[in-house]
Design an enzyme around this catalytic site. Structure first.
Site, mmCIF file in Angstrom:
data_model
loop_
_atom_site.group_PDB
_atom_site.id
_atom_site.type_symbol
_atom_site.label_atom_id
_atom_site.label_comp_id
_atom_site.label_asym_id
_atom_site.label_seq_id
_atom_site.Cartn_x
_atom_site.Cartn_y
_atom_site.Cartn_z
ATOM 1 N N LYS A 117 0.832 -1.216 0.000
ATOM 2 C CA LYS A 117 0.000 0.000 0.000
ATOM 3 C C LYS A 117 0.867 1.268 0.000
ATOM 4 O O LYS A 117 0.450 2.299 -0.505
ATOM 5 C CB LYS A 117 -0.993 -0.024 1.158
ATOM 6 C CG LYS A 117 -2.079 -1.080 0.934
ATOM 7 C CD LYS A 117 -3.407 -0.772 1.593
ATOM 8 C CE LYS A 117 -4.466 -1.738 1.059
ATOM 9 N NZ LYS A 117 -5.712 -1.754 1.775
ATOM 10 N N LYS A 199 -3.559 -9.455 -6.506
ATOM 11 C CA LYS A 199 -4.844 -9.946 -5.991
ATOM 12 C C LYS A 199 -5.976 -9.028 -6.433
ATOM 13 O O LYS A 199 -5.774 -7.831 -6.675
ATOM 14 C CB LYS A 199 -4.810 -10.099 -4.470
ATOM 15 C CG LYS A 199 -4.891 -8.825 -3.693
ATOM 16 C CD LYS A 199 -5.271 -9.098 -2.238
ATOM 17 C CE LYS A 199 -5.609 -7.766 -1.577
ATOM 18 N NZ LYS A 199 -6.488 -7.833 -0.462
ATOM 19 N N LYS A 202 -10.766 -4.226 -4.165
ATOM 20 C CA LYS A 202 -11.866 -3.258 -4.322
ATOM 21 C C LYS A 202 -11.380 -2.002 -5.036
ATOM 22 O O LYS A 202 -12.097 -1.407 -5.812
ATOM 23 C CB LYS A 202 -12.351 -2.788 -2.941
ATOM 24 C CG LYS A 202 -13.100 -3.783 -2.149
ATOM 25 C CD LYS A 202 -13.547 -3.125 -0.845
ATOM 26 C CE LYS A 202 -13.494 -4.101 0.294
ATOM 27 N NZ LYS A 202 -12.222 -4.122 1.022
HETATM 28 N N1 AQP Z 1 -8.449 -11.181 -3.758
HETATM 29 C C1 AQP Z 1 -8.850 -11.751 -2.623
HETATM 30 N N2 AQP Z 1 -9.031 -13.096 -2.554
HETATM 31 C C2 AQP Z 1 -9.454 -13.703 -1.414
HETATM 32 N N3 AQP Z 1 -9.731 -13.020 -0.278
HETATM 33 C C3 AQP Z 1 -9.584 -11.677 -0.296
HETATM 34 N N4 AQP Z 1 -9.770 -10.727 0.645
HETATM 35 C C4 AQP Z 1 -9.465 -9.512 0.114
HETATM 36 N N5 AQP Z 1 -9.077 -9.648 -1.164
HETATM 37 C C5 AQP Z 1 -9.138 -10.981 -1.449
HETATM 38 C C6 AQP Z 1 -10.259 -10.984 1.992
HETATM 39 O O1 AQP Z 1 -11.422 -10.205 2.177
HETATM 40 C C7 AQP Z 1 -11.501 -9.797 3.554
HETATM 41 C C8 AQP Z 1 -11.758 -8.345 3.647
HETATM 42 O O2 AQP Z 1 -10.658 -7.634 3.105
HETATM 43 P P1 AQP Z 1 -10.446 -6.120 3.524
HETATM 44 O O3 AQP Z 1 -11.475 -5.308 2.910
HETATM 45 O O4 AQP Z 1 -10.398 -5.992 4.984
HETATM 46 O O5 AQP Z 1 -9.019 -5.775 3.071
HETATM 47 P P2 AQP Z 1 -8.226 -5.919 1.746
HETATM 48 O O6 AQP Z 1 -7.557 -7.249 1.778
HETATM 49 O O7 AQP Z 1 -7.314 -4.731 1.676
HETATM 50 O O8 AQP Z 1 -9.322 -5.886 0.610
HETATM 51 P P3 AQP Z 1 -9.254 -5.250 -0.807
HETATM 52 O O9 AQP Z 1 -10.432 -5.752 -1.560
HETATM 53 O O10 AQP Z 1 -7.916 -5.474 -1.452
HETATM 54 O O11 AQP Z 1 -9.471 -3.725 -0.500
HETATM 55 P P4 AQP Z 1 -8.598 -2.458 -0.840
HETATM 56 O O12 AQP Z 1 -8.576 -2.356 -2.342
HETATM 57 O O13 AQP Z 1 -9.310 -1.317 -0.212
HETATM 58 O O14 AQP Z 1 -7.239 -2.684 -0.267
HETATM 59 C C9 AQP Z 1 -10.189 -10.229 4.201
HETATM 60 O O15 AQP Z 1 -10.418 -11.402 4.944
HETATM 61 C C10 AQP Z 1 -9.275 -10.504 3.038
HETATM 62 O O16 AQP Z 1 -8.330 -11.509 3.345
#
Ligand code: AQP
Length: 333
Positions: A117, A199, A202
């Site tokens: 990040k 990965k 969002k």
């Molecule tokens: N690509 C993924 N595959 C499987 N699991 C995933 N998780 C996130 N991306 C994947 C799981 O979803 C839960 C919530 O995630 P989060 O919102 O707390 O944080 P993150 O991992 O930072 O999610 P994003 O989608 O990547 O958001 P942004 O773009 O804002 O950083 C967690 O259990 C995570 O493991």
């Protein structure tokens, strides 16, 4: 009299940093739903975590409500589970401060998410982004959770949570239960459809890389049809075939079919047929979620009722642990 066995506690949270993705669903939320009967489940929207990346305030408010309704639409049932918004429960921020003082700079520096990040938001590498894992540790430890259902990307943060808890317990006695990550066998790491080495996120800038829970069937099909594959034109799981591997993983997670069965199903067929099948399976998995979301989001008063009530209960449970922590550390109560 027969004693009823106390259920184990499950805690997990998700950031309302955008529309929830297929990755979030397969990696975490689907397990949240499955675990509701067997465990005492506590789930949260981690909105305090969300501001580690700069947000537009009006959009953030919409995202929080959308995420709340989406998670309920996935099947998190507020009659069975606690589902609250983190910033409504002040113990989380307080616990985070205490745990910050029991977390080492070196530990935080090693976190992959912080490194990723920081690269992505080089103009805003703030202290919150750095200490994010201490806030997350507090979220989990406040509820004395046994299990934490998350995607594979959160494994490192769960390990750090255990290290912090053990360190604290080592000084003050058994204050925290040591939790355990619960990572699904299938779908733990869903990758971007456009760049399968990253990965699915969002906040992916490439809209075609990420399938959102609320995408229409047409949009979902279009994204899968455009998914990056390779020139071999053979559906098989192998090193170097990251795009196809990712599509096979998604198809397997959604249909329950093994990778071998998928290879057999598409033997002699091209990627066009395969992508259509994956897209259609995902459309059918997400259709009821989208329909339920449409109903829920119209009833803001009901949503408010749910998250207000949940916050009250969460505050009561978490205050017990926080009170104990404050006392052990030496604050005058
Ligand atoms: N690509 C993924 N595959 C499987 N699991 C995933 N998780 C996130 N991306 C994947 C799981 O979803 C839960 C919530 O995630 P989060 O919102 O707390 O944080 P993150 O991992 O930072 O999610 P994003 O989608 O990547 O958001 P942004 O773009 O804002 O950083 C967690 O259990 C995570 O493991």
């Amino acid at each position: 009299m027969e004693q009823t066995e106390k259920k184990q506690v499950v805690f997990s949270a998700i950031q309302p940093s955008g529309t929830i993705t297929l990755g979030n669903y397969l990696g975490a939320v689907r397990n949240w739903v499955k675990m509701q009967d067997e465990y005492d489940c506590i789930y949260a929207l981690a909105d305090l975590h969300t501001i580690t990346v700069r947000q537009n305030p009006a959009q953030m408010r919409r995202n929080i409500l959308d995420a709340y309704a989406s998670i309920m639409a996935c099947g998190v049932d507020v009659e069975k589970s606690l589902f609250f918004i983190q910033s409504h429960v002040h113990t989380h921020a307080e616990m985070a401060w205490v745990l910050n003082c029991y977390t080492q700079f070196g530990e935080l520096s090693r976190m992959t998410q912080f490194k990723d990040k920081s690269k992505k938001h080089a103009d805003n590498i703030n202290a919150g982004l750095f200490t994010y894992p201490a806030l997350m540790a507090g979220d989990i430890l406040l509820y004395q959770a046994d299990k934490v259902p998350v995607g594979a990307d959160q494994k490192q943060h769960i390990e750090l949570t255990c290290d912090i808890a053990k360190r604290f317990n080592g000084i003050y006695g058994d204050v925290f239960k040591i939790p355990e990550g619960f990572i699904p066998k299938n779908g733990a790491r869903v990758m971007s459809l456009q760049n399968p080495l990253n990965k699915m996120s969002k906040s992916d800038e490439n809209v075609n890389g990420c399938v959102h829970l609320l995408d229409t069937p047409e949009v979902i099909m279009r994204k899968f049809k455009r998914a990056v594959t390779d020139s071999e034109a053979c559906v098989r799981y192998a090193e170097g075939k990251d795009g196809v591997n990712n599509l096979m993983t998604i198809y397997s997670a959604v249909t329950g079919k093994s990778l071998d069965a998928i290879e057999a199903e598409f033997a002699g067929k091209g990627y066009g047929d395969f992508k259509t099948a994956v897209g259609e399976a995902v459309v059918e998995e997400l259709r009821p979620i989208r329909e339920r979301y449409e109903q829920l989001i119209r009833d803001k008063a009901y949503l408010e009722d749910c998250y207000r009530q949940a916050a009250g209960v969460a505050l009561k449970i978490s205050s017990r642990t926080l009170g104990k922590v404050m006392k052990k550390v030496g604050f005058v109560r």
